[in-house]
Design a protein around this motif. Structure first.
Motif, PDB file in Angstrom:
ATOM      1  N   MET A   1      -1.210 -46.666  -3.242  1.00  0.00           N
ATOM      2  CA  MET A   1      -1.014 -46.496  -4.668  1.00  0.00           C
ATOM      3  C   MET A   1       0.465 -46.248  -4.994  1.00  0.00           C
ATOM      4  N   LYS A   2       1.154 -45.493  -4.132  1.00  0.00           N
ATOM      5  CA  LYS A   2       2.556 -45.202  -4.356  1.00  0.00           C
ATOM      6  C   LYS A   2       3.398 -46.463  -4.401  1.00  0.00           C
ATOM      7  N   ASP A   3       2.997 -47.478  -3.667  1.00  0.00           N
ATOM      8  CA  ASP A   3       3.759 -48.727  -3.605  1.00  0.00           C
ATOM      9  C   ASP A   3       3.722 -49.475  -4.938  1.00  0.00           C
ATOM     10  N   TYR A   4       2.718 -49.223  -5.742  1.00  0.00           N
ATOM     11  CA  TYR A   4       2.572 -49.931  -7.015  1.00  0.00           C
ATOM     12  C   TYR A   4       3.302 -49.261  -8.175  1.00  0.00           C
ATOM     13  N   VAL A   5       3.705 -48.027  -8.021  1.00  0.00           N
ATOM     14  CA  VAL A   5       4.374 -47.294  -9.096  1.00  0.00           C
ATOM     15  C   VAL A   5       5.664 -47.992  -9.531  1.00  0.00           C
ATOM     16  N   PRO A   6       6.569 -48.358  -8.604  1.00  0.00           N
ATOM     17  CA  PRO A   6       7.787 -49.058  -9.050  1.00  0.00           C
ATOM     18  C   PRO A   6       7.475 -50.389  -9.745  1.00  0.00           C
ATOM     19  N   LEU A   7       6.471 -51.077  -9.230  1.00  0.00           N
ATOM     20  CA  LEU A   7       6.072 -52.348  -9.843  1.00  0.00           C
ATOM     21  C   LEU A   7       5.508 -52.125 -11.240  1.00  0.00           C
ATOM     22  N   LEU A   8       4.712 -51.088 -11.398  1.00  0.00           N
ATOM     23  CA  LEU A   8       4.144 -50.744 -12.706  1.00  0.00           C
ATOM     24  C   LEU A   8       5.244 -50.342 -13.689  1.00  0.00           C
ATOM     25  N   VAL A   9       6.182 -49.542 -13.245  1.00  0.00           N
ATOM     26  CA  VAL A   9       7.301 -49.121 -14.089  1.00  0.00           C
ATOM     27  C   VAL A   9       8.126 -50.337 -14.506  1.00  0.00           C
ATOM     28  N   ALA A  10       8.372 -51.250 -13.584  1.00  0.00           N
ATOM     29  CA  ALA A  10       9.133 -52.466 -13.880  1.00  0.00           C
ATOM     30  C   ALA A  10       8.378 -53.348 -14.883  1.00  0.00           C
ATOM     31  N   ALA A  11       7.065 -53.453 -14.712  1.00  0.00           N
ATOM     32  CA  ALA A  11       6.266 -54.268 -15.633  1.00  0.00           C
ATOM     33  C   ALA A  11       6.269 -53.670 -17.041  1.00  0.00           C
ATOM     34  N   VAL A  12       6.136 -52.351 -17.142  1.00  0.00           N
ATOM     35  CA  VAL A  12       6.171 -51.689 -18.448  1.00  0.00           C
ATOM     36  C   VAL A  12       7.541 -51.868 -19.086  1.00  0.00           C
ATOM     37  N   ALA A  13       8.589 -51.726 -18.299  1.00  0.00           N
ATOM     38  CA  ALA A  13       9.947 -51.916 -18.822  1.00  0.00           C
ATOM     39  C   ALA A  13      10.147 -53.361 -19.297  1.00  0.00           C
ATOM     40  N   ALA A  14       9.657 -54.311 -18.531  1.00  0.00           N
ATOM     41  CA  ALA A  14       9.788 -55.718 -18.916  1.00  0.00           C
ATOM     42  C   ALA A  14       9.011 -56.004 -20.202  1.00  0.00           C
ATOM     43  N   MET A  15       7.815 -55.457 -20.305  1.00  0.00           N
ATOM     44  CA  MET A  15       7.011 -55.658 -21.524  1.00  0.00           C
ATOM     45  C   MET A  15       7.680 -55.013 -22.727  1.00  0.00           C
ATOM     46  N   THR A  16       8.240 -53.833 -22.544  1.00  0.00           N
ATOM     47  CA  THR A  16       8.943 -53.145 -23.621  1.00  0.00           C
ATOM     48  C   THR A  16      10.145 -53.967 -24.071  1.00  0.00           C
ATOM     49  N   ALA A  17      10.877 -54.502 -23.113  1.00  0.00           N
ATOM     50  CA  ALA A  17      12.040 -55.338 -23.444  1.00  0.00           C
ATOM     51  C   ALA A  17      11.602 -56.607 -24.174  1.00  0.00           C
ATOM     52  N   LEU A  18      10.520 -57.210 -23.712  1.00  0.00           N
ATOM     53  CA  LEU A  18      10.027 -58.438 -24.347  1.00  0.00           C
ATOM     54  C   LEU A  18       9.572 -58.169 -25.782  1.00  0.00           C
ATOM     55  N   VAL A  19       8.815 -57.112 -25.989  1.00  0.00           N
ATOM     56  CA  VAL A  19       8.356 -56.759 -27.339  1.00  0.00           C
ATOM     57  C   VAL A  19       9.551 -56.442 -28.230  1.00  0.00           C
ATOM     58  N   GLY A  20      10.509 -55.698 -27.701  1.00  0.00           N
ATOM     59  CA  GLY A  20      11.720 -55.397 -28.473  1.00  0.00           C
ATOM     60  C   GLY A  20      12.479 -56.654 -28.840  1.00  0.00           C
ATOM     61  N   TYR A  21      12.605 -57.570 -27.890  1.00  0.00           N
ATOM     62  CA  TYR A  21      13.285 -58.841 -28.155  1.00  0.00           C
ATOM     63  C   TYR A  21      12.557 -59.641 -29.231  1.00  0.00           C
ATOM     64  N   LEU A  22      11.237 -59.735 -29.106  1.00  0.00           N
ATOM     65  CA  LEU A  22      10.450 -60.500 -30.083  1.00  0.00           C
ATOM     66  C   LEU A  22      10.560 -59.891 -31.478  1.00  0.00           C
ATOM     67  N   LEU A  23      10.472 -58.577 -31.575  1.00  0.00           N
ATOM     68  CA  LEU A  23      10.568 -57.917 -32.881  1.00  0.00           C
ATOM     69  C   LEU A  23      11.965 -58.067 -33.475  1.00  0.00           C
ATOM     70  N   ASN A  24      12.979 -57.945 -32.652  1.00  0.00           N
ATOM     71  CA  ASN A  24      14.351 -58.103 -33.121  1.00  0.00           C
ATOM     72  C   ASN A  24      14.603 -59.544 -33.579  1.00  0.00           C
ATOM     73  N   SER A  25      14.119 -60.507 -32.823  1.00  0.00           N
ATOM     74  CA  SER A  25      14.257 -61.914 -33.208  1.00  0.00           C
ATOM     75  C   SER A  25      13.506 -62.207 -34.502  1.00  0.00           C
ATOM     76  N   ALA A  26      12.307 -61.649 -34.609  1.00  0.00           N
ATOM     77  CA  ALA A  26      11.508 -61.848 -35.823  1.00  0.00           C
ATOM     78  C   ALA A  26      12.221 -61.262 -37.036  1.00  0.00           C
ATOM     79  N   ALA A  27      12.803 -60.094 -36.855  1.00  0.00           N
ATOM     80  CA  ALA A  27      13.531 -59.469 -37.967  1.00  0.00           C
ATOM     81  C   ALA A  27      14.728 -60.326 -38.368  1.00  0.00           C
ATOM     82  N   GLY A  28      15.419 -60.896 -37.403  1.00  0.00           N
ATOM     83  CA  GLY A  28      16.549 -61.788 -37.696  1.00  0.00           C
ATOM     84  C   GLY A  28      16.111 -63.037 -38.428  1.00  0.00           C
ATOM     85  N   ARG A  29      15.010 -63.653 -37.956  1.00  0.00           N
ATOM     86  CA  ARG A  29      14.485 -64.853 -38.641  1.00  0.00           C
ATOM     87  C   ARG A  29      14.035 -64.514 -40.053  1.00  0.00           C
ATOM     88  N   ARG A  30      13.401 -63.359 -40.205  1.00  0.00           N
ATOM     89  CA  ARG A  30      12.935 -62.925 -41.530  1.00  0.00           C
ATOM     90  C   ARG A  30      14.121 -62.714 -42.472  1.00  0.00           C
TER      91      ARG A  30
END
Length: 159
Positions: A1-30
């Motif tokens: 289970m410990k081996d998956y923690v860094p992977l989980l943290v990286a996935a959450v960070a990537a998803m957060t970055a992607l959502v932030g990028y999409l929202l920022n892009s949407a705001a710019g287009r709007r």
């Protein structure tokens, strides 16, 4: 289970970055859409003001006629541009904008001719003209605004 923690943290960070990028892009287009829509409505307002501007001319020289003709041409070019741009943005929005411009065009030419037939403003007091030109475009304007608001929703600007 410990081996998956860094992977989980990286996935959450990537998803957060992607959502932030999409929202920022949407705001710019709007924001860009909002500016374009405001420019389109500004062109309509400038077109409606032409009879008043023509009536307020201070003389009937060739230079004034040239200036008024250039003003009319500039507004017509802007309206044509916005008709095409809004149609490319969304056909239903283009239809609503076309209906608004078409409704105003029905009487604008007549109002401009009446204004040019009137004598030029001879005194400062002649510049103040009460709104008397009725374009009766309220329904078309409301529909155009409704459709613009629809396309300004954040969900319409995500992708």
């Amino acid at each position: 289970m410990k081996d998956y923690v860094p992977l989980l943290v990286a996935a959450v960070a990537a998803m957060t970055a992607l959502v932030g990028y999409l929202l920022n892009s949407a705001a710019g287009r709007r924001t860009e859409r909002m500016r374009r829509y405001a420019d389109a409505l500004d062109s309509v307002e400038r077109y409606q003001q032409l009879p008043y501007t023509f009536r307020r001319r201070h003389n009937e020289t060739a230079e004034i006629r040239d200036e008024l003709a250039r003003m009319l041409a500039d507004v017509q070019v802007a309206l044509a541009f916005h008709r095409r741009w809004l149609r490319m943005d969304a056909a239903e929005l283009g239809d609503a904008y076309d209906a608004l411009v078409d409704k105003i065009q029905l009487t604008n030419k007549t109002f401009r001719k009446e204004a040019l037939a009137a004598p030029p403003a001879g005194k400062d007091v002649d510049i103040e003209i009460s709104p008397r030109h009725k374009f009766d475009q309220t329904a078309e304007r409301d529909e155009c605004l409704r459709r613009m608001q629809k396309y300004l929703r954040l969900s319409r600007n995500i992708f």
